[in-house]
Design a protein around this motif. Sequence first.
Motif, PDB file in Angstrom:
ATOM      1  N   ALA A  29       0.538  -1.114  -0.196  1.00  0.00           N
ATOM      2  CA  ALA A  29      -0.475   0.036  -0.155  1.00  0.00           C
ATOM      3  C   ALA A  29       0.773   1.268   0.255  1.00  0.00           C
ATOM      4  O   ALA A  29       0.908   2.093  -0.124  1.00  0.00           O
ATOM      5  N   GLY A  30       2.429   1.110   0.259  1.00  0.00           N
ATOM      6  CA  GLY A  30       2.853   1.714   0.209  1.00  0.00           C
ATOM      7  C   GLY A  30       4.357   1.745   0.153  1.00  0.00           C
ATOM      8  O   GLY A  30       4.766   0.728   0.495  1.00  0.00           O
ATOM      9  N   SER A  31       4.835   2.016  -0.784  1.00  0.00           N
ATOM     10  CA  SER A  31       6.513   2.504  -0.074  1.00  0.00           C
ATOM     11  C   SER A  31       8.035   2.686   0.572  1.00  0.00           C
ATOM     12  O   SER A  31       7.133   2.899   0.871  1.00  0.00           O
ATOM     13  N   LEU A  32       8.483   1.921   0.746  1.00  0.00           N
ATOM     14  CA  LEU A  32       9.543   2.012   1.951  1.00  0.00           C
ATOM     15  C   LEU A  32       9.777   3.336   1.856  1.00  0.00           C
ATOM     16  O   LEU A  32       9.626   4.243   3.119  1.00  0.00           O
ATOM     17  N   ASP A  33      10.520   3.884   0.726  1.00  0.00           N
ATOM     18  CA  ASP A  33      10.921   5.517   0.472  1.00  0.00           C
ATOM     19  C   ASP A  33       9.361   6.355   0.769  1.00  0.00           C
ATOM     20  O   ASP A  33      10.284   7.378   1.299  1.00  0.00           O
ATOM     21  N   GLU A  34       8.432   5.699   0.681  1.00  0.00           N
ATOM     22  CA  GLU A  34       7.333   7.158   0.972  1.00  0.00           C
ATOM     23  C   GLU A  34       7.401   6.634   2.205  1.00  0.00           C
ATOM     24  O   GLU A  34       6.405   7.813   2.780  1.00  0.00           O
ATOM     25  N   ARG A  35       7.120   5.809   3.117  1.00  0.00           N
ATOM     26  CA  ARG A  35       7.293   5.767   4.605  1.00  0.00           C
ATOM     27  C   ARG A  35       7.994   6.697   5.017  1.00  0.00           C
ATOM     28  O   ARG A  35       8.239   7.728   5.790  1.00  0.00           O
ATOM     29  N   LEU A  36       9.658   5.971   5.091  1.00  0.00           N
ATOM     30  CA  LEU A  36      10.553   7.064   5.443  1.00  0.00           C
ATOM     31  C   LEU A  36      10.488   8.641   5.020  1.00  0.00           C
ATOM     32  O   LEU A  36      10.611   9.604   5.967  1.00  0.00           O
ATOM     33  N   LEU A  37       9.586   9.382   3.684  1.00  0.00           N
ATOM     34  CA  LEU A  37       9.496  10.788   3.832  1.00  0.00           C
ATOM     35  C   LEU A  37       8.684  11.234   4.681  1.00  0.00           C
ATOM     36  O   LEU A  37       8.596  12.029   4.885  1.00  0.00           O
ATOM     37  N   GLU A  38       7.474  10.251   4.725  1.00  0.00           N
ATOM     38  CA  GLU A  38       6.452  10.651   5.469  1.00  0.00           C
ATOM     39  C   GLU A  38       7.387  10.587   7.447  1.00  0.00           C
ATOM     40  O   GLU A  38       6.781  11.650   7.937  1.00  0.00           O
ATOM     41  N   LEU A  39       8.021  10.278   6.882  1.00  0.00           N
ATOM     42  CA  LEU A  39       8.841   9.442   8.725  1.00  0.00           C
ATOM     43  C   LEU A  39       9.610  11.271   8.872  1.00  0.00           C
ATOM     44  O   LEU A  39       9.109  12.281   9.954  1.00  0.00           O
ATOM     45  N   ALA A  40      10.232  11.608   8.045  1.00  0.00           N
ATOM     46  CA  ALA A  40      11.310  12.790   7.867  1.00  0.00           C
ATOM     47  C   ALA A  40      10.090  13.774   7.798  1.00  0.00           C
ATOM     48  O   ALA A  40      10.830  15.172   8.418  1.00  0.00           O
ATOM     49  N   ALA A  41       9.028  14.104   7.471  1.00  0.00           N
ATOM     50  CA  ALA A  41       8.081  15.116   6.999  1.00  0.00           C
ATOM     51  C   ALA A  41       7.747  15.077   8.953  1.00  0.00           C
ATOM     52  O   ALA A  41       7.615  16.510   9.394  1.00  0.00           O
ATOM     53  N   GLN A  42       7.181  14.472   9.233  1.00  0.00           N
ATOM     54  CA  GLN A  42       6.986  14.327  10.892  1.00  0.00           C
ATOM     55  C   GLN A  42       8.105  14.877  11.473  1.00  0.00           C
ATOM     56  O   GLN A  42       7.699  15.765  13.010  1.00  0.00           O
ATOM     57  N   GLU A  43       8.770  14.158  11.559  1.00  0.00           N
ATOM     58  CA  GLU A  43      10.266  14.849  12.154  1.00  0.00           C
ATOM     59  C   GLU A  43      10.482  16.298  12.340  1.00  0.00           C
ATOM     60  O   GLU A  43      10.628  17.325  13.156  1.00  0.00           O
ATOM     61  N   SER A  44      10.169  16.787  10.897  1.00  0.00           N
ATOM     62  CA  SER A  44       9.796  18.777  11.116  1.00  0.00           C
ATOM     63  C   SER A  44       9.298  18.867  11.264  1.00  0.00           C
ATOM     64  O   SER A  44       9.061  20.405  12.313  1.00  0.00           O
ATOM     65  N   ALA A  45       7.992  18.437  11.723  1.00  0.00           N
ATOM     66  CA  ALA A  45       6.839  19.067  12.042  1.00  0.00           C
ATOM     67  C   ALA A  45       6.865  19.407  13.448  1.00  0.00           C
ATOM     68  O   ALA A  45       6.666  20.166  14.265  1.00  0.00           O
ATOM     69  N   LEU A  46       7.780  18.034  13.862  1.00  0.00           N
ATOM     70  CA  LEU A  46       8.122  18.554  15.693  1.00  0.00           C
ATOM     71  C   LEU A  46       8.819  18.807  15.853  1.00  0.00           C
ATOM     72  O   LEU A  46       8.502  19.669  16.900  1.00  0.00           O
ATOM     73  N   ALA A  47       9.804  19.252  15.074  1.00  0.00           N
ATOM     74  CA  ALA A  47      10.321  20.387  15.188  1.00  0.00           C
ATOM     75  C   ALA A  47       9.941  21.592  15.139  1.00  0.00           C
ATOM     76  O   ALA A  47      10.570  22.725  16.252  1.00  0.00           O
ATOM     77  N   GLY A  48       9.250  21.937  14.289  1.00  0.00           N
ATOM     78  CA  GLY A  48       8.578  23.355  14.074  1.00  0.00           C
ATOM     79  C   GLY A  48       8.136  23.482  15.886  1.00  0.00           C
ATOM     80  O   GLY A  48       7.792  24.003  16.278  1.00  0.00           O
ATOM     81  N   LEU A  49       7.049  22.820  15.840  1.00  0.00           N
ATOM     82  CA  LEU A  49       6.108  22.599  16.961  1.00  0.00           C
ATOM     83  C   LEU A  49       6.497  23.396  18.170  1.00  0.00           C
ATOM     84  O   LEU A  49       6.485  24.189  19.468  1.00  0.00           O
ATOM     85  N   GLN A  50       8.266  22.119  18.651  1.00  0.00           N
ATOM     86  CA  GLN A  50       9.224  22.834  19.677  1.00  0.00           C
ATOM     87  C   GLN A  50       9.364  23.796  19.324  1.00  0.00           C
ATOM     88  O   GLN A  50       9.460  24.954  20.819  1.00  0.00           O
ATOM     89  N   GLN A  51       9.721  24.458  18.141  1.00  0.00           N
ATOM     90  CA  GLN A  51      10.077  25.845  18.314  1.00  0.00           C
ATOM     91  C   GLN A  51       8.978  27.190  18.269  1.00  0.00           C
ATOM     92  O   GLN A  51       8.955  27.402  19.397  1.00  0.00           O
ATOM     93  N   ARG A  52       7.351  26.245  18.232  1.00  0.00           N
ATOM     94  CA  ARG A  52       6.807  27.549  18.206  1.00  0.00           C
ATOM     95  C   ARG A  52       5.852  27.216  19.871  1.00  0.00           C
ATOM     96  O   ARG A  52       6.134  28.003  20.215  1.00  0.00           O
ATOM     97  N   LEU A  53       6.390  25.813  20.345  1.00  0.00           N
ATOM     98  CA  LEU A  53       5.985  26.144  21.601  1.00  0.00           C
ATOM     99  C   LEU A  53       6.674  27.012  23.003  1.00  0.00           C
ATOM    100  O   LEU A  53       6.184  27.982  23.875  1.00  0.00           O
ATOM    101  N   SER A  54       8.159  27.040  22.403  1.00  0.00           N
ATOM    102  CA  SER A  54       9.087  27.939  22.957  1.00  0.00           C
ATOM    103  C   SER A  54       8.693  29.231  22.933  1.00  0.00           C
ATOM    104  O   SER A  54       9.234  30.105  23.945  1.00  0.00           O
ATOM    105  N   GLU A  55       8.300  29.521  21.644  1.00  0.00           N
ATOM    106  CA  GLU A  55       8.287  30.611  21.235  1.00  0.00           C
ATOM    107  C   GLU A  55       6.865  31.629  22.046  1.00  0.00           C
ATOM    108  O   GLU A  55       7.256  32.546  22.710  1.00  0.00           O
ATOM    109  N   PHE A  56       5.801  30.618  22.023  1.00  0.00           N
ATOM    110  CA  PHE A  56       4.717  30.636  23.078  1.00  0.00           C
ATOM    111  C   PHE A  56       4.469  31.271  24.373  1.00  0.00           C
ATOM    112  O   PHE A  56       4.290  31.989  24.981  1.00  0.00           O
TER     113      PHE A  56
END
Length: 655
Positions: free
Chosen positions: A604-631
């Motif tokens: 249903a999804g290739s390995l590379d696609e799943r790894l890209l999803e994980l990378a996007a989620q890691e980037s989103a978490l980093a953004g959340l952490q930065q906004r949490l600190s700022e807020f």
Amino acid sequence: MSRSFNQQLDQHGAWRSNFAHRLQWLSRWLTENELLDQAVAERLRGLESQIRTSKVMVAFVAEFSRGKSELINAIFFAGYGRRIMPASAGRTTMCPTELGYDAMLAPKLRLLPIETRLEPHSLAYWRDQPARWTEIAIDVGDAERLAQAMAKVAEVRWVSQDEARALGFWNEETPDDNPVQDAEGRVEIPRWRHAVLNMPHPLLEQGLVILDTPGLNAIGAEPELTVSLIPQAHAVVFILGAETGVTRSDLSIWREHLVTENEGSDTRFVVLNKIDTLWDTLSTHAQIEQQIEQQRQVAAKHLDVPLAQVLPVSAQKGLQAKVHRDARLLEASRLPALEALLGQGVLGKRETMLRLAVDAGMAALRTEAERILKVRQRDLAEQALELQGLRGKNVSVIRHMRARIDLEQNEFEGSNARILALRSVQGKLLREVYAVLGRTALKADMVRLSAALKRPGVKFNVRKVYGETFDSLRNNLREVQATTAEIQSMLHATFRQLNAEQGFTLQAPAEPDLSGFEQELSQIERSHIHYLGVGNMLKLAQADFCDKLVRALASRLRLVNEAAMTEVERWSKGASAQIDAQLKERRRNFSKRIEAIERIQNAAGSLDERLLELAAQESALAGLQQRLSEFTALIAQQGKPSATAASAGELRAAA
């Protein structure tokens, strides 16, 4: 130009309201991003409640006919264009009167009959007995009717000497303090024991509570005033007559009810009222000023307060000036100087306390939320490594990995027994805390003190028993502190084991420091000890007076113990919430890993696609952490009333 107390309180109320709205916005943002675990939610609720509901109480204390009620009219109610509090010549406020606002209640004046003194209950008890109060609906838009309602606090009754004695207004052993009898031998006493006005006045809506007290005799007859209400006020305004200075009865009130050993005087303001009585057309302006200054210096010396804390005022002329918009008369009344000092002293101290709470709350909240983010980041990194290891692997290897995840999940769920054991021991120790600080233990201490006070004869050892009572109460807090240290040690050990076995990032929250409650007990002890002096030996011989004294003391001590228990409970919940949050994240991680393997198995999804999803989620978490600190940093900065307020809209834009 200095701002009046009304203006400063208005700004303070606006800041509190805006800040509470920002906390609500932060709560929604954390919820939307699944960062609001039990510990974070509890901390947010506590901080928001403290900011929104905190009260600022100002107590006005004086002997009869010093102009307390007129001063309250001038500072707070001049906008009505007339007097609201009764302030005619002679005795006006006959019972303690609280003015405040609770939006959950209808506007009304509640009056507690004086006869409740005959029953063995404290004022704190009667507050929760609405059936015993006389209630009068008020119309805040009608100044005349409002003033008529408030005139009730000045009502009196004429009773026999025996009834006056039973109610605490007559004592043969202190004849100088007894009220004057009429031709029939009757005695004048207050009709009401306590009055509470609930009124949507702009200042009261922002958290101001005004306590108007009666004179010396009434204060002494109601120990709860000096044991509980007055000591809890954020400021006390003590009023003297400018023409008389410090009289003997004034000095008695000051020494017996307002000043305690080792307590600072930065919230004790002395007002030399009625300076207009010194305005003599036969004297020059300089001579009048010299008389006023001399009275200030004498008052400061007798009361042992800084000269800056003694302010000359004409409440009557100040009220008149405000009603008729007479700027010159208002300046001559010197009322603006008192209002400015009240604002700086009362609100300044209150805002400092709230700022400290905001700073601590935001720092702790950020730590808790960042811990959740770090767990997610670690889990994503582990998933990425796991999936990268599948490159070039056949179906059987992938099936084997799925079986391994199931095994890990089963082992993880099996570790819950250790967590359940931890919670069981933690619960047992907390029950011990509640037993030490609960009502039963406090009642036992109060029974011992009451027995010592009621012992017949001269009570030479009463101070010793009193001191032993407070030593016992402080030892209870130390025992609880030792129990929390035991719990803390257990948490550290269990958390280290879970971190090693499960890869958690648990960290035991800082142990609650109960020393502040010990200090509060010592402050109560000092504010109460004057009742045990030689001057009160005759009163202490009266069983009824001793009962009132102990009930008033118990009501206040119960609040201290309950606050200490709340602090311990909050700390315990913080530790449990960490475990719950990481259990939830680990289960979520297992679901994500199983989902990823199943998608790869089912093509249903290739390995590379799943790894890209994980990378996007890691980037989103980093953004959340930065906004949490700022807020949290932004909200903490806006937690300072002097800062420019950031609106919820600005926060949303930043998000």
